[in-house]
Design an enzyme around this catalytic site. Structure first.
Site, PDB file in Angstrom:
ATOM      1  N   HIS A  79       5.573  15.452  10.343  1.00 23.50           N
ATOM      2  CA  HIS A  79       4.846  16.497  11.088  1.00 23.50           C
ATOM      3  C   HIS A  79       5.769  17.391  11.904  1.00 23.50           C
ATOM      4  O   HIS A  79       5.371  18.461  12.341  1.00 23.50           O
ATOM      5  CB  HIS A  79       3.843  15.851  12.060  1.00 23.50           C
ATOM      6  CG  HIS A  79       2.972  14.819  11.444  1.00 23.50           C
ATOM      7  ND1 HIS A  79       2.623  13.658  12.068  1.00 23.50           N
ATOM      8  CD2 HIS A  79       2.387  14.744  10.222  1.00 23.50           C
ATOM      9  CE1 HIS A  79       1.857  12.919  11.277  1.00 23.50           C
ATOM     10  NE2 HIS A  79       1.708  13.556  10.146  1.00 23.50           N
ATOM     11  N   TRP A 102       3.036   2.903   1.340  1.00 25.58           N
ATOM     12  CA  TRP A 102       2.129   3.780   2.077  1.00 25.58           C
ATOM     13  C   TRP A 102       1.186   4.358   0.990  1.00 25.58           C
ATOM     14  O   TRP A 102       1.595   5.281   0.274  1.00 25.58           O
ATOM     15  CB  TRP A 102       2.901   4.928   2.699  1.00 25.58           C
ATOM     16  CG  TRP A 102       3.513   4.819   4.053  1.00 25.58           C
ATOM     17  CD1 TRP A 102       3.330   5.696   5.099  1.00 25.58           C
ATOM     18  CD2 TRP A 102       4.446   3.846   4.566  1.00 25.58           C
ATOM     19  NE1 TRP A 102       4.085   5.306   6.192  1.00 25.58           N
ATOM     20  CE2 TRP A 102       4.772   4.186   5.907  1.00 25.58           C
ATOM     21  CE3 TRP A 102       5.033   2.694   4.022  1.00 25.58           C
ATOM     22  CZ2 TRP A 102       5.642   3.430   6.696  1.00 25.58           C
ATOM     23  CZ3 TRP A 102       5.906   1.940   4.810  1.00 25.58           C
ATOM     24  CH2 TRP A 102       6.190   2.308   6.123  1.00 25.58           C
ATOM     25  N   TYR A 161      -1.461   6.564  -0.066  1.00 23.72           N
ATOM     26  CA  TYR A 161      -2.224   7.693   0.443  1.00 23.72           C
ATOM     27  C   TYR A 161      -2.859   8.479  -0.696  1.00 23.72           C
ATOM     28  O   TYR A 161      -2.162   9.154  -1.458  1.00 23.72           O
ATOM     29  CB  TYR A 161      -1.305   8.649   1.220  1.00 23.72           C
ATOM     30  CG  TYR A 161      -0.827   8.146   2.555  1.00 23.72           C
ATOM     31  CD1 TYR A 161      -1.388   7.021   3.159  1.00 23.72           C
ATOM     32  CD2 TYR A 161       0.189   8.809   3.241  1.00 23.72           C
ATOM     33  CE1 TYR A 161      -0.940   6.580   4.398  1.00 23.72           C
ATOM     34  CE2 TYR A 161       0.631   8.374   4.477  1.00 23.72           C
ATOM     35  CZ  TYR A 161       0.065   7.255   5.059  1.00 23.72           C
ATOM     36  OH  TYR A 161       0.508   6.822   6.274  1.00 23.72           O
ATOM     37  N   LYS A 208      -0.090  -0.220   2.933  1.00 23.10           N
ATOM     38  CA  LYS A 208      -0.516   0.460   4.156  1.00 23.10           C
ATOM     39  C   LYS A 208      -1.664   1.392   3.793  1.00 23.10           C
ATOM     40  O   LYS A 208      -1.512   2.277   2.944  1.00 23.10           O
ATOM     41  CB  LYS A 208       0.664   1.268   4.702  1.00 23.10           C
ATOM     42  CG  LYS A 208       0.352   2.046   5.973  1.00 23.10           C
ATOM     43  CD  LYS A 208       1.517   2.989   6.314  1.00 23.10           C
ATOM     44  CE  LYS A 208       1.363   3.612   7.687  1.00 23.10           C
ATOM     45  NZ  LYS A 208       1.437   5.071   7.684  1.00 23.10           N
ATOM     46  N   GLY A 238      -2.962   6.935  12.418  1.00 21.27           N
ATOM     47  CA  GLY A 238      -3.302   8.361  12.447  1.00 21.27           C
ATOM     48  C   GLY A 238      -3.144   8.917  13.848  1.00 21.27           C
ATOM     49  O   GLY A 238      -2.450   8.343  14.684  1.00 21.27           O
ATOM     50  N   ARG A 246       1.494   6.973  16.680  1.00 17.51           N
ATOM     51  CA  ARG A 246       1.147   7.879  17.773  1.00 17.51           C
ATOM     52  C   ARG A 246       0.252   7.207  18.815  1.00 17.51           C
ATOM     53  O   ARG A 246       0.363   7.481  19.996  1.00 17.51           O
ATOM     54  CB  ARG A 246       0.483   9.136  17.205  1.00 17.51           C
ATOM     55  CG  ARG A 246       1.486  10.075  16.562  1.00 17.51           C
ATOM     56  CD  ARG A 246       0.816  11.165  15.736  1.00 17.51           C
ATOM     57  NE  ARG A 246       0.358  10.635  14.452  1.00 17.51           N
ATOM     58  CZ  ARG A 246      -0.398  11.314  13.589  1.00 17.51           C
ATOM     59  NH1 ARG A 246      -0.795  12.543  13.888  1.00 17.51           N
ATOM     60  NH2 ARG A 246      -0.756  10.780  12.430  1.00 17.51           N
TER      61      ARG A 246
END
Lengths: 306, 306, 306, 306, 306
Positions: free
Chosen positions: B49, B168, B170, B204, B250, B277
């Site tokens: 990000h 991961w 996704y 994940k 997230g 986060r």
């Protein structure tokens, strides 16, 4: 000189080098129904379609279900991807032969330009004690250039390690759609020949579905043939020549269709079947029941010496 | 035969070869909350990000913050890219295990055709003393052909070096968007199975967000299921089979959501959480506070023996 | 725990393996202004822009000009492509360190999908006695997948040979253009972090140009920040963490801008400057003059121990 | 410090490693006109344009014609592709040096995105006893990324084997077309510099054709220069620095143009010419005649010590 | 000096290295019609067109038919893909030489951007005891860049193993369509030269079909030539220089056309024919009949010493 029907083909085993012969013989005679037949259990639907295929029989979501079924019901081999092979096969090693499927893909994006890249190697198969390797070839896809070249590497490694090569020969892509579709006699016949010419020891075919309306878009003479299903599969088996042919199942159908297809492929000179959903979408006892009937049909209709 | 719930899965460690077993055991039992749980700290947001994620807690911009947090608060492992691993991990080597993330990308271009190429290797991980490797797989992306083939190389190296593989998983890309979106139960369930079949030792997942309006575009039977969040994650964990599952966090949410998600993944048979986060966007003492609560929730809800 | 400013960063040299440490130390302390600063002379404009950059000072067209300048004016290193390194560096080997730039491109085609492929290798750098390798990374380019993977190979070879890696971190491409442009504080800040996370030992950044009109298209919180140039570069230097930062010059500007930028990067915790056109587009004595002033500014504003 | 004109360049041979020096010396002094000049005979038009170039002189269709011409008329070297090198060069080995051209293409598809892939290797050149390798670089092509990376491999092998590298530096592609075209002084000047910076020992250039109407689309200052042909080629030769420059011929022109161009390139500090059609599209005696004149012009206008 | 007609070409065998010479000599003198001729039987239509080509003579569907024909009717060699070579050639090893075709494709997708990727290697050919390797080059295809580079690898391996290289030189793709089409004298002439320059020992050409209406789109001077078929093939054979030329057959035509073409190629200085469908689409005795006539024509019109 007359064309030899699939039934009259020279023994495949006799032309194979020793490694391939030893491994393939295990599937044909030592495991499964024997007598030169192949009864294969595929469990790659979890990646090709996703878990949705497991809902009709929730137990099937646990890969243990298929592995135990393959071992206990006496299959010639179980076919799966690397993840299952590494995490579930160890408990069944030696109890049922393994076919390591080395490529695959999800069905999320459209398949106009189908290509299934490798996610495992022939060396993985050797390491895991597999007796064959599976590869999906999308015959006629606009990306056939990449597909054929990728298959080269797999085939060469099979030759190097004496590993039998099973080709999932699937017509696919926009070009096929314009010429009768992926189940047209034209497409299945072409796929059978391609797989054989690319080095398959065993070819996995779908049952052709003649459809005059669509078949008229196939190239001549297919556009004018009036083959029924049995004739179409017989021609395809002949096109595969010395390569053995097994019939694919697809989505679940009635029992008599399952057994009828089994008979048809054997009568056509094929060597067996690879039915997945038609078997493991049933509960345990039902599954054993249909497996018994398939097995009986296979051994009762052997027409070719592999 | 009944389908085994995630909770009843056979021990993963018992099927792993020695190198993977030794390393993964370290994360599950020797570091972090232990008792077979995984509490992982990810710090790859700086590339995924950009530095904007560090503004809520300016201290978090210095990677020291996350490394010190991981070591002092007792994490199972910290997950980061090669640059941080080479320049910040040395001071913490032996104090907290390292998961080297080997691919990644910025979020600057759109992600319709998402693919995350490798920027580090399994050999880098070995050299740096890492205990696992992380790989982002964009399940269902139009570029899945490249993704799956790239993963092949990483997975093979993991097998070669006995390095646990964390995927991961996704769902991503235009195809997924048309079928319910990346947080649909369908997509998460598919992703869990894909990761397991591609060789993940740990998967994940994001928490699925059932949404009847969007889920009706998913293939049957997902289009008609009325799963709530807990049911959806339980099915996904089951789809991962013997692979362990950790839940992704997230963007930052309320404390009770954090803890509720932690409970839900553990109750579903998951093995832990990987919250970034939600942890390091807090000041030091606040972070320690929530970490303590997460740890307690994890060890208080262990349902599966890894 | 407080975030460490760039100035307070742990010594980079202390975390580097011996090969990198030995070579980078040479640039920081043994050549150039010393005291842990970097004064680098780039001469890659001949390929990046073509010979047009040499017209303001015709003497600069002969690469001898830059090599002699670098050696006689006491630069930390000269940075160039393989052709110059092979044909001009031999005469100056040992007199000034060499940074071999391993990728590059002309500016003839548009740069919407910028990618700079390698035209030389780290092994070339070793063979030629270089003390560092330079790589241009187009942060955020639609082709970042190829860029990051290519960088992996260069970075791995740098690790293998103990060669310091200097990343030219340039935001570029259509995605960046939509989010504030390549000189926005957002883009420069992201680029600094990317380079560090990808393994840069030294990061080359352009001076950010805050522009409220364009910056409002950047993601939050950048869209609302009111940073001036000095603040923007300070944040970017912090984002680079333990990686050293040098400031790029760009096209020729006034002397006071040159010196002001030099002061700003040093005050921000940077390690030096890499000014090309601003130096060698001047005649010999003028060039020596400004170099002297830059050198004085650098050593007069050291804020960080490398 | 004054810019050194091409004529004043340091001796190239003196900076070359022994393998390159030994081989290039052979072309410059032992064969051909000598005195440090290069008179090269190219016969790659059969693939670049097809056999149509042979119609003006049917005898030229037989590669024997060019090989015999090169050997008997005393050329510095003959340049051709692998097929001719393998089937025709053996008879002339030792009689005239060989430059193996390692890439090429037909002119059937349009050249907007020109790229010439390799069809032979530097190792082929070594095996065949060649004294140099030729590579076509399409400077500024939208596919420059592939081109520069491919050239890297060729250049590295040249360095490894001590093989001189001759770069056919051709501006090409849609970007060049928009900035004055492939014969604009801008484009030729850029091409010369690119080739040198990419590692060329010898650069082959086309004669620039200044055209105020088109040149105004070139970047400044080229858009406003009023160079004539001689000035343009002189600047391009200077841009090539220590790399030697030979002038390309193109399609057949009048004798005085041929000789005038020869004079211009030598006066500009170039090292010779590589004229194909202007020579072998003539009958044997006519060809010998013009070759004699070219040779005389070359040796009569030597301005640079290679 | 006069251009040497194809007939006057220097002996190819005399310039070949020993491995190539030994193998090619076998085809030219020890098997087939001998006297330096080549009568080759291709059986790659099963993949290039699919099984539809076998319907006119159902016996031909069984590859045994072609192998037995090749062996019993005395062919110089049989050319086929890897699958047939591995499964059918073993029975005929030593009885008829094998040309292993190493690339191929289906005709399902359109051929605007034709490229035929490799599915086998020169090493496969060596392992199987083949005496030559076959490669399809689509001259002028928009993907020629990939084609020529791929051919490089095959050609290099042929050089390494002393394996003769037969190039199927087929003009193809949108560029060719715009310049007269794939059977235009221009296209065939270009293809012959390309194949020779790329390293072919034997070039397979289609018979050109002059057509004033289409040929006017070819580049000059082809646009204005009034060649008949015989002149066109003679020029193409000359363009192939020292490479031997064999004529391709295409779909089935009348006997007198078959024999006339055979005569024309021999009179033009070619070395033989490679007729497939025109032979094996006939029943056994009919096939033997035409083969006898072809053989007689070949040996009766030898004009060139190979």
């Amino acid at each position: 000189m007359e064309v030899k029907s699939a039934i009259e083909q020279k023994s495949l085993l006799s032309v194979l080098p020793p490694g391939k012969r030893a491994r393939l013989r295990r599937l044909l005679f030592e495991f499964g129904p024997g007598h030169g037949t192949l009864m294969l259990l595929p469990i790659d639907q979890g990646i090709e379609h996703g878990p949705r295929d497991f809902f009709p029989n929730p137990a099937s979501k646990d890969p243990e279900y298929q592995f135990r079924l393959a071992a206990e019901a006496g299959y010639s081999a179980i076919a799966c991807q690397i993840g299952l092979a590494e995490k579930y096969y160890p408990d069944y090693a030696g109890q049922v032969p393994l076919i390591l499927k080395v490529n695959g893909k999800t069905d999320v994006p459209p398949s106009d330009n189908a290509l299934s890249t490798t996610n495992a190697s022939v060396e993985d198969a050797v390491r895991l004690g597999a007796d064959a390797v599976g590869y999906t070839l999308y015959v006629g896809s606009p990306r056939q250039d990449e597909d054929l070249h990728q298959l080269k590497g797999v085939r060469e490694d099979c030759d190097r390690f004496g590993m039998p090569l099973v080709i999932w020969a699937y017509p696919r892509g926009s070009g096929i759609d314009k010429k009768g579709g992926q189940l047209s006699p034209y497409a299945i016949d072409y796929a059978a020949r391609m797989a054989m010419e690319m080095g398959a020891d065993v070819v996995k075919l779908n049952m052709p579905k003649p459809d005059p309306e669509k078949d008229k878009d196939s190239p001549a003479p297919y556009s004018e043939l009036q083959w029924d299903e049995a004739e179409a599969i017989r021609h395809a088996v002949e096109s595969a020549g010395r390569s053995l042919v097994v019939l694919s199942g697809g989505s679940r159908v009635d029992d008599d269709v399952v057994l009828n297809h089994t008979r048809e492929i054997m009568d056509a000179g094929g060597s067996g079947v690879i039915f997945g959903r038609n078997v493991w979408q049933r509960e345990w006892n039902d599954a054993l029941e249909i497996i018994g009937q398939i097995k009986e049909t296979l051994t009762g209709h052997v027409t070719r010496i592999p």
